[in-house]
Structure formats: structure tokens, C-alpha cells
Design a protein around this motif. Structure first.
Motif, short mmCIF file in Angstrom:
data_model
loop_
_atom_site.label_atom_id
_atom_site.label_comp_id
_atom_site.label_asym_id
_atom_site.label_seq_id
_atom_site.Cartn_x
_atom_site.Cartn_y
_atom_site.Cartn_z
N ASP A 19 -11.18 9.56 11.24
CA ASP A 19 -11.14 10.47 9.58
C ASP A 19 -10.09 9.92 8.23
O ASP A 19 -10.51 9.63 7.55
CB ASP A 19 -11.36 12.02 9.93
N TRP A 20 -9.05 9.57 9.19
CA TRP A 20 -7.75 8.73 8.41
C TRP A 20 -8.51 7.81 8.30
O TRP A 20 -8.26 7.63 6.85
CB TRP A 20 -6.72 8.91 9.27
N THR A 22 -11.36 6.60 7.62
CA THR A 22 -12.38 5.34 6.99
C THR A 22 -11.68 6.44 5.32
O THR A 22 -12.54 6.25 4.68
CB THR A 22 -13.74 5.99 7.07
N SER A 23 -10.83 7.29 5.08
CA SER A 23 -10.45 8.02 4.18
C SER A 23 -9.28 6.79 3.42
O SER A 23 -9.37 6.95 2.13
CB SER A 23 -9.94 9.69 4.33
N VAL A 24 -8.70 6.03 4.03
CA VAL A 24 -7.92 5.04 3.37
C VAL A 24 -8.48 3.81 3.45
O VAL A 24 -7.73 3.40 2.58
CB VAL A 24 -6.94 4.90 4.27
N GLY A 26 -12.21 3.04 2.96
CA GLY A 26 -13.02 3.24 1.58
C GLY A 26 -14.14 2.24 2.46
O GLY A 26 -14.68 3.08 3.70
N ASP A 27 -14.96 1.58 1.35
CA ASP A 27 -16.35 1.05 2.15
C ASP A 27 -16.31 0.13 2.78
O ASP A 27 -17.02 0.11 3.69
CB ASP A 27 -17.23 0.52 0.78
N HIS A 75 -4.03 -0.44 9.14
CA HIS A 75 -3.43 0.12 7.46
C HIS A 75 -1.89 -0.04 7.02
O HIS A 75 -1.38 0.69 7.55
CB HIS A 75 -3.96 1.50 7.25
N ALA A 80 0.36 5.58 2.97
CA ALA A 80 -1.19 6.02 3.23
C ALA A 80 -1.51 7.29 4.24
O ALA A 80 -2.21 7.06 4.78
CB ALA A 80 -2.41 4.50 3.05
#
Length: 118
Positions: A19-20, A22-24, A26-27, A75, A80
């Protein structure tokens, strides 16, 4: 084959990590699934243990460092990263699978290089 005086810990991300991520991301990570994420995970050589609790304690002592390494491998922007990287959150975000037997099946020396300094 040679016995190695180590055990193995495999760090497997759980849903909160996905979840983290995919939130940081993006696409860039829209098609990433938990199964994909858990298919090729970090494997650590850890000290040999007699009882599984010893291996868990070893990971507990290094949980913040391991958490940072897992985040950094996906990441690099620390801004972030989640602020709470406590031991409790580590265990909510990751499963750790332990294996006590390690065999080296390659007849060549192991080459070492420093890991990410996260």
C-alpha cells in the motif's frame, strides 16, 4: 556441497508495504501485486540458531535497519518513507521466514561487498 555456519531469514513484504509503495510510486507500480512483491525477496544470512526465538531476537535488534533497507530498495526518497518504523510496525509490514540449514553448492569463494547503507 558445504554446510555454512549461518541460517537464513527471508523478509517478505505484507500488504501495508505494498500500500505504501503504490502510494509513493504512483502509476509506475499500478500492476504490482503482493504475490509479485513476495516472489523475490531479501534473503539474509543470519547467525545459526538453536531455537527460532533466537533468530527472531536477532531480527528484532536490527528491525529499524532492515526496515530502512527494504524501503530504500524500492524508493530512495526518505521524505516519503513512513515516519513510524518501530519494531511493531516492522512486524506489521513484513513476514520473516527463517531457515536453519544453509548449504553452499558452489565450489568458488563467496565475494563480499557492502550492502546498502540505509
Amino acid at each position: 556441497m558445504y554446510f555454512v555456519d549461518r541460517s537464513v531469514a527471508i523478509i517478505k513484504p505484507r500488504q501495508p508495504f505494498l500500500d505504501w509503495l503504490t502510494s509513493v510510486a504512483g502509476d509506475d507500480m499500478v500492476d504490482l501485486t503482493l504475490d509479485n512483491l513476495r516472489a523475490d525477496c531479501t534473503a539474509l544470512l543470519v547467525p545459526e540458531y538453536d531455537e527460532p526465538e533466537e533468530a527472531v531476537a536477532w531480527v528484532d535488534e536490527r528491525a529499524e535497519q532492515l526496515f530502512r533497507q527494504e524501503l530504500a530498495s524500492w524508493h530512495e526518497d526518505e521524505a516519503a518513507w513512513p515516519a513510524d518504523r518501530s519494531l511493531m510496525v516492522f512486524w506489521q509490514w513484513f513476514d520473516v521466514e527463517f531457515h536453519s540449514l544453509v548449504l553452499d553448492s558452489v565450489d568458488e569463494p563467496i565475494e563480499n561487498s557492502p550492502a546498502l547503507d540505509a
